[in-house]
Design an enzyme around this catalytic site. Structure first.
Site, mmCIF file in Angstrom:
data_model
loop_
_atom_site.group_PDB
_atom_site.id
_atom_site.type_symbol
_atom_site.label_atom_id
_atom_site.label_comp_id
_atom_site.label_asym_id
_atom_site.label_seq_id
_atom_site.Cartn_x
_atom_site.Cartn_y
_atom_site.Cartn_z
ATOM 1 N N MET F 1 0.779 -1.220 0.000
ATOM 2 C CA MET F 1 0.000 0.000 0.000
ATOM 3 C C MET F 1 0.811 1.269 0.000
ATOM 4 O O MET F 1 0.219 2.335 0.054
ATOM 5 C CB MET F 1 -0.844 0.035 1.262
ATOM 6 C CG MET F 1 -2.301 0.024 0.973
ATOM 7 S SD MET F 1 -3.102 -0.788 2.339
ATOM 8 C CE MET F 1 -1.888 -2.000 2.837
ATOM 9 N N PRO F 2 2.148 1.180 -0.029
ATOM 10 C CA PRO F 2 2.905 2.449 0.087
ATOM 11 C C PRO F 2 2.624 3.376 -1.084
ATOM 12 O O PRO F 2 2.199 2.946 -2.166
ATOM 13 C CB PRO F 2 4.364 1.997 0.063
ATOM 14 C CG PRO F 2 4.339 0.566 0.458
ATOM 15 C CD PRO F 2 3.047 0.024 -0.072
ATOM 16 N N TYR F 3 2.881 4.656 -0.823
ATOM 17 C CA TYR F 3 2.812 5.698 -1.850
ATOM 18 C C TYR F 3 4.157 6.417 -1.827
ATOM 19 O O TYR F 3 4.615 6.845 -0.763
ATOM 20 C CB TYR F 3 1.685 6.676 -1.537
ATOM 21 C CG TYR F 3 1.725 7.909 -2.411
ATOM 22 C CD1 TYR F 3 1.221 7.883 -3.711
ATOM 23 C CD2 TYR F 3 2.292 9.091 -1.953
ATOM 24 C CE1 TYR F 3 1.280 9.004 -4.521
ATOM 25 C CE2 TYR F 3 2.355 10.216 -2.753
ATOM 26 C CZ TYR F 3 1.847 10.166 -4.039
ATOM 27 O OH TYR F 3 1.912 11.270 -4.848
ATOM 28 N N VAL F 41 2.129 2.491 -5.109
ATOM 29 C CA VAL F 41 1.940 3.550 -6.106
ATOM 30 C C VAL F 41 3.157 4.476 -6.088
ATOM 31 O O VAL F 41 3.635 4.856 -5.023
ATOM 32 C CB VAL F 41 0.655 4.356 -5.789
ATOM 33 C CG1 VAL F 41 0.512 5.546 -6.726
ATOM 34 C CG2 VAL F 41 -0.565 3.457 -5.864
#
Lengths: 67, 67, 67, 67, 67, 67
Positions: F1-3, F41
């Site tokens: 889930m990192p951005y 992302v």
């Protein structure tokens, strides 16, 4: 209408210092670009020294070396 | 695939309210741009009132005046 | 006083669609948190598909595969 | 001169892991674009799981379902 | 080590004005927090007026009304 | 889930180089934190050299001096 985000390490900035940043950058945008101060928004993020890196090292490590 | 960042002052938003923001803005991107909700990411930042400025003043100062 | 940043790929969103995002997310913050719409700021960034990655690949590559 | 912001959920990343992210992304920018590591800045934001949404739900809710 | 991001609408700011913003905010961080200017980074984003909203409307619409 | 958001100056990075950044930083988050690459992302912003400052000067001015 400008939006300004200032990121600094969390190392004890006081409410007075943060107020001076907000006042100063808002005035800068008036002076340079004639922006309306009423809708100028400033957000200050204070970031832990473990979470900030320069030159591939955390600020925690750099501070421990006296930098 | 959209990414949305919502910054609000830290003044007691509940987990339920934050869930409503996440649900609502994800649906808005479906409705307006037909974006895939499965890969829509939302990040909410809650910012201390000393660290948020409008009109050259911190929100702390404005709240103390009743604004 | 909220600040919202919406990042989407640059794939032809119209001025009308962007206006709908601005209107919709501003209203969402009124509905959920009773925020003052007059000082709610929304910034939309449109990002080239070469510059956006998911799952380790650019969107350009994913679109070329029909995703 | 690059600036990199990495946002992850706050779920116990250690100082060593964060140092590895700082070192790794700084080196990546040297390897791919020959950027000067001395002026490469990395900021890691750790975000509460209530404040991060994917697919219209908070990570808190997804974790509770075992995802 | 501070990082400052200034977002303004794209309405003709000159290179000289942008240089004045960079110089001014860097000096502000020296004056208020004694930050090292050599590692202070400033990034200015110019945003199309269709992509910036206040009070639920785009700046394009507000400018058309003479605001 | 990192951005992850990577900001670099706009000085001719190719689609291949940007793909290498996307691939590399996604893999780094797998290696260091075991993050799911499918929902990682990455957004790359390329910033004009007039709009990026270090040490109180724009990159345009620094490049003109041969730095």
């Amino acid at each position: 209408m400008p939006y300004v985000n200032i990121k600094i390490t969390r190392e004890g900035a006081t409410a007075e210092q943060k107020a001076a940043l907000i006042q100063g950058v808002t005035q800068l945008l008036v002076d340079v670009l004639n922006k309306n101060p009423k809708t100028t928004v400033v957000v200050i993020d204070e970031v832990d020294t473990d979470n900030w890196g320069v030159a591939g090292e955390s600020i925690t490590v750099r501070r421990a070396r006296g930098e």
